[in-house]
Write an enzyme that holds these catalytic residues in place. Structure first.
Site, mmCIF file in Angstrom:
data_model
loop_
_atom_site.group_PDB
_atom_site.id
_atom_site.type_symbol
_atom_site.label_atom_id
_atom_site.label_comp_id
_atom_site.label_asym_id
_atom_site.label_seq_id
_atom_site.Cartn_x
_atom_site.Cartn_y
_atom_site.Cartn_z
ATOM 1 N N ASP A 54 -75.127 25.661 -9.805
ATOM 2 C CA ASP A 54 -74.936 24.851 -10.974
ATOM 3 C C ASP A 54 -76.155 24.352 -11.630
ATOM 4 O O ASP A 54 -76.883 23.833 -10.956
ATOM 5 C CB ASP A 54 -73.689 23.994 -11.012
ATOM 6 C CG ASP A 54 -73.089 23.265 -12.182
ATOM 7 O OD1 ASP A 54 -71.745 23.840 -12.467
ATOM 8 O OD2 ASP A 54 -73.828 22.718 -13.069
ATOM 9 N N HIS A 59 -63.647 30.341 -12.923
ATOM 10 C CA HIS A 59 -64.836 29.961 -11.888
ATOM 11 C C HIS A 59 -64.460 28.763 -10.976
ATOM 12 O O HIS A 59 -63.615 27.814 -11.422
ATOM 13 C CB HIS A 59 -66.253 29.440 -12.534
ATOM 14 C CG HIS A 59 -66.082 28.304 -13.536
ATOM 15 N ND1 HIS A 59 -65.454 28.635 -14.909
ATOM 16 C CD2 HIS A 59 -66.293 26.969 -13.355
ATOM 17 C CE1 HIS A 59 -65.697 27.513 -15.213
ATOM 18 N NE2 HIS A 59 -65.894 26.282 -14.794
HETATM 19 P P1 5GP Z 1 -66.626 23.677 -16.179
HETATM 20 O O1 5GP Z 1 -67.056 22.441 -16.993
HETATM 21 O O2 5GP Z 1 -66.335 24.876 -17.085
HETATM 22 O O3 5GP Z 1 -65.464 23.561 -15.007
HETATM 23 O O4 5GP Z 1 -67.954 24.374 -15.437
HETATM 24 C C1 5GP Z 1 -69.040 24.851 -15.981
HETATM 25 C C2 5GP Z 1 -70.183 24.510 -15.159
HETATM 26 O O5 5GP Z 1 -71.385 25.284 -15.483
HETATM 27 C C3 5GP Z 1 -70.658 22.974 -15.303
HETATM 28 O O6 5GP Z 1 -70.697 22.464 -14.182
HETATM 29 C C4 5GP Z 1 -72.161 23.159 -15.921
HETATM 30 O O7 5GP Z 1 -73.089 22.546 -15.355
HETATM 31 C C5 5GP Z 1 -72.401 24.873 -15.746
HETATM 32 N N1 5GP Z 1 -73.116 25.418 -16.507
HETATM 33 C C6 5GP Z 1 -73.252 25.601 -17.685
HETATM 34 N N2 5GP Z 1 -74.227 26.109 -18.285
HETATM 35 C C7 5GP Z 1 -74.924 26.700 -17.124
HETATM 36 C C8 5GP Z 1 -75.936 27.582 -17.005
HETATM 37 O O8 5GP Z 1 -76.644 28.210 -18.124
HETATM 38 N N3 5GP Z 1 -76.432 28.212 -16.020
HETATM 39 C C9 5GP Z 1 -75.633 27.503 -14.598
HETATM 40 N N4 5GP Z 1 -75.955 27.921 -13.571
HETATM 41 N N5 5GP Z 1 -74.909 26.597 -14.903
HETATM 42 C C10 5GP Z 1 -74.279 26.378 -16.084
#
Ligand code: 5GP
Ligand code: ZN
Length: 115
Positions: free
Chosen positions: A30, A98
């Protein structure tokens, strides 16, 4: 070309620190880690969230969850939290299914921030 961030990471169009790359799954660190281990595991195929994934492809969902064990082993941890944020109000910001694998420090009793 897709505007889905995780499809673009899977396709190698955007950089990521890859920890797992199998026939059906991709895992990467992340960008904003909440713990020493904070890995995102995605199916390479696009599903909007974990429930859509599970309804359409239950075996793949099992593979995804099982892969968390491989990630944890790779990072040398045996305690971790698995999180599927589902829907914007639950904190989902990327609408490609995810699994968060979070660990490497004591996480407290639940980690749930319910108001
Ligand atoms: P959600 O909030 O949708 O459950 O998780 C999305 C996750 O993706 C977040 O924890 C965020 O930090 C991560 N994330 C967002 N953009 C990127 C990126 O460009 N690269 C990586 N490696 N992680 C990302
Ligand atoms: Zn996608």
């Amino acid at each position: 070309m897709t505007d889905c961030l995780f499809c673009r990471i899977v396709a190698g169009e955007l950089p990521a620190t890859v920890v797992l790359d199998t026939e059906h799954l991709f895992a990467f660190r992340d960008i904003s880690p909440q713990a020493p281990t904070h890995v995102i595991i995605v199916p390479k195929a696009h599903y909007a969230n974990a429930v859509e994934l599970a309804q359409a492809a239950p075996a793949l969902t099992g593979e995804l969850i099982a892969a968390a064990g491989d990630v944890a082993k790779q990072d040398g941890i045996d305690s971790y939290r698995l999180v599927f944020n589902t829907g914007a109000d639950a904190g989902q910001t990327v609408f490609h299914a995810h699994l968060h694998v979070i660990g490497g420090k004591p996480l407290g009793p639940s980690g749930l921030d319910l108001h």
